[in-house]
Design a protein around this motif. Structure first.
Motif, PDB file in Angstrom:
ATOM      1  N   ASP A  17      44.270  -0.391 -52.911  1.00  0.00           N
ATOM      2  CA  ASP A  17      44.509   0.842 -52.146  1.00  0.00           C
ATOM      3  C   ASP A  17      45.591   0.551 -51.118  1.00  0.00           C
ATOM      4  O   ASP A  17      45.324   0.376 -49.924  1.00  0.00           O
ATOM      5  N   LYS A  39      41.521  -2.655 -59.214  1.00  0.00           N
ATOM      6  CA  LYS A  39      41.458  -1.213 -59.459  1.00  0.00           C
ATOM      7  C   LYS A  39      42.738  -0.585 -58.912  1.00  0.00           C
ATOM      8  O   LYS A  39      43.178  -0.900 -57.819  1.00  0.00           O
ATOM      9  N   LYS A  68      40.442   9.261 -62.092  1.00  0.00           N
ATOM     10  CA  LYS A  68      39.514  10.395 -61.935  1.00  0.00           C
ATOM     11  C   LYS A  68      40.065  11.662 -62.591  1.00  0.00           C
ATOM     12  O   LYS A  68      40.301  12.684 -61.942  1.00  0.00           O
ATOM     13  N   THR A 121      30.925   8.842 -53.561  1.00  0.00           N
ATOM     14  CA  THR A 121      30.016   8.195 -52.601  1.00  0.00           C
ATOM     15  C   THR A 121      30.259   8.638 -51.158  1.00  0.00           C
ATOM     16  O   THR A 121      29.497   8.285 -50.272  1.00  0.00           O
ATOM     17  N   ARG A 182      29.332  -2.825 -48.788  1.00  0.00           N
ATOM     18  CA  ARG A 182      29.810  -3.400 -47.537  1.00  0.00           C
ATOM     19  C   ARG A 182      29.042  -4.691 -47.223  1.00  0.00           C
ATOM     20  O   ARG A 182      27.822  -4.645 -47.085  1.00  0.00           O
ATOM     21  N   GLN A 191      32.492   5.901 -46.102  1.00  0.00           N
ATOM     22  CA  GLN A 191      31.417   5.810 -47.098  1.00  0.00           C
ATOM     23  C   GLN A 191      30.078   6.170 -46.446  1.00  0.00           C
ATOM     24  O   GLN A 191      29.748   5.667 -45.380  1.00  0.00           O
ATOM     25  N   GLY A 211      36.744  -2.599 -51.256  1.00  0.00           N
ATOM     26  CA  GLY A 211      38.134  -2.462 -50.848  1.00  0.00           C
ATOM     27  C   GLY A 211      38.426  -2.962 -49.455  1.00  0.00           C
ATOM     28  O   GLY A 211      38.798  -4.119 -49.248  1.00  0.00           O
ATOM     29  N   ARG A 212      38.259  -2.078 -48.471  1.00  0.00           N
ATOM     30  CA  ARG A 212      38.703  -2.399 -47.113  1.00  0.00           C
ATOM     31  C   ARG A 212      38.155  -3.703 -46.551  1.00  0.00           C
ATOM     32  O   ARG A 212      38.900  -4.420 -45.877  1.00  0.00           O
TER      33      ARG A 212
HETATM   34  O1  C5P Z   1      37.551   0.544 -49.099  1.00  0.00           O
HETATM   35  P1  C5P Z   1      36.359   0.921 -49.909  1.00  0.00           P
HETATM   36  O2  C5P Z   1      35.492  -0.284 -50.271  1.00  0.00           O
HETATM   37  O3  C5P Z   1      35.553   2.047 -49.297  1.00  0.00           O
HETATM   38  O4  C5P Z   1      36.989   1.449 -51.282  1.00  0.00           O
HETATM   39  C1  C5P Z   1      36.194   2.024 -52.285  1.00  0.00           C
HETATM   40  C2  C5P Z   1      37.063   2.353 -53.452  1.00  0.00           C
HETATM   41  O5  C5P Z   1      36.248   2.936 -54.459  1.00  0.00           O
HETATM   42  C3  C5P Z   1      38.176   3.353 -53.152  1.00  0.00           C
HETATM   43  O6  C5P Z   1      39.278   2.990 -53.950  1.00  0.00           O
HETATM   44  C4  C5P Z   1      37.585   4.681 -53.600  1.00  0.00           C
HETATM   45  O7  C5P Z   1      38.569   5.570 -54.077  1.00  0.00           O
HETATM   46  C5  C5P Z   1      36.703   4.247 -54.762  1.00  0.00           C
HETATM   47  N1  C5P Z   1      35.591   5.133 -55.078  1.00  0.00           N
HETATM   48  C6  C5P Z   1      34.639   5.521 -54.168  1.00  0.00           C
HETATM   49  N2  C5P Z   1      33.625   6.366 -54.546  1.00  0.00           N
HETATM   50  C7  C5P Z   1      33.556   6.814 -55.794  1.00  0.00           C
HETATM   51  C8  C5P Z   1      34.521   6.426 -56.735  1.00  0.00           C
HETATM   52  C9  C5P Z   1      35.529   5.573 -56.344  1.00  0.00           C
HETATM   53  O8  C5P Z   1      34.669   5.093 -53.025  1.00  0.00           O
HETATM   54  N3  C5P Z   1      32.529   7.592 -56.149  1.00  0.00           N
END
Ligand code: C5P
Length: 236
Positions: A17, A39, A68, A121, A182, A191, A211-212
């Protein structure tokens, strides 16, 4: 059907991201062999990042194209064919019956696996209500999971909180991929339904998207290694 054993490192999916291909390549370089599965989502795909799918696959990595998709059936099927040709391992579509059906047609006998996004989520019951839905999160997730399985979809994207109940519904035939993960102490960001890596694995998740907590860490490689270690411990 028995669960398939996946190596702990291959269960961590790091979303790129990031705003540019250069930033993504720099992060891939910093993460080195600590990450095997990436991803690519809207931000990077729309910044010229789709050719990275072939590049990463050529370098022995796996790629989850988190695009998506949701459109009329013919458009979805043709789009999925194109993503399959790039060599991606996973591709997301929204869990609407027409869309899922078309995606399964589009992937045909290729190696691409279709993942249906049940409910994002970042959504809670209030967000669904505001969007005009009658069902709350858990009922809608369950209904969509059942439809996905009947339509031949390969896996589901769901919150870790939903993994245990979905596992009971879909057995081990479908891959469960959970964002909203997390490590203890990490910021939740936007989230709303989160769990630690160990708890998500114990709940039945096959793959974790984190991600983050990795991308924004002072040492992304160490952050990824710590998550892999937590997955390995939870999976034994
Ligand atoms: O940074 P973080 O861990 O929140 O990133 C979560 C990743 O998962 C992002 O790329 C987000 O677009 C993706 N995602 C999500 N929820 C979903 C599907 C995909 O957070 N239901």
């Amino acid at each position: 059907m028995q669960p398939v054993t996946i190596a702990p490192r291959d269960r961590l999916i790091v979303p790129l991201d990031l705003p540019s291909v250069a930033a993504a390549e720099a992060m891939i370089g910093r993460l080195g062999d600590s990450v095997t599965f990436y991803k690519i989502g809207y931000q990077l795909a729309y910044a010229g990042g789709l050719p990275l799918v072939r590049q990463l696959v050529g370098a022995g990595k796996k790629v989850f194209a988190d695009l998506k998709l949701h459109d009329i059936g013919n458009t979805v099927a043709r789009g999925v064919e194109s993503v399959a040709a790039l060599g991606a391992t996973f591709l997301t579509v929204h869990a609407y019956p027409q869309t899922m059906k078309a995606a399964v047609v589009g992937r045909g006998g290729s190696d691409l696996k279709i993942l249906a996004v049940t409910v994002l989520t970042s959504y809670d019951d209030g967000d669904l209500h505001a969007a005009g839905y009658r069902l709350g999160v858990s009922d809608l997730v369950e209904a969509r999971a059942q439809q996905a399985q009947v339509l031949g979809v390969d896996g589901l994207v769901c919150s870790p909180e939903e993994a245990a109940s979905l596992r009971k519904i879909v057995g081990h035939q479908m891959n469960l991929v959970t964002p909203g993960v997390r490590p203890a102490g990490a910021a939740a960001g936007d989230q709303k339904r989160i769990m630690t890596p160990a708890r998500a694995i114990a709940a039945g998740a096959d793959y974790l998207v984190v991600g983050r907590p990795v991308l924004e860490a002072a040492d992304p490689r160490a952050a990824a290694e710590a998550i892999v270690a937590e997955i390995a411990q939870a999976a034994t």
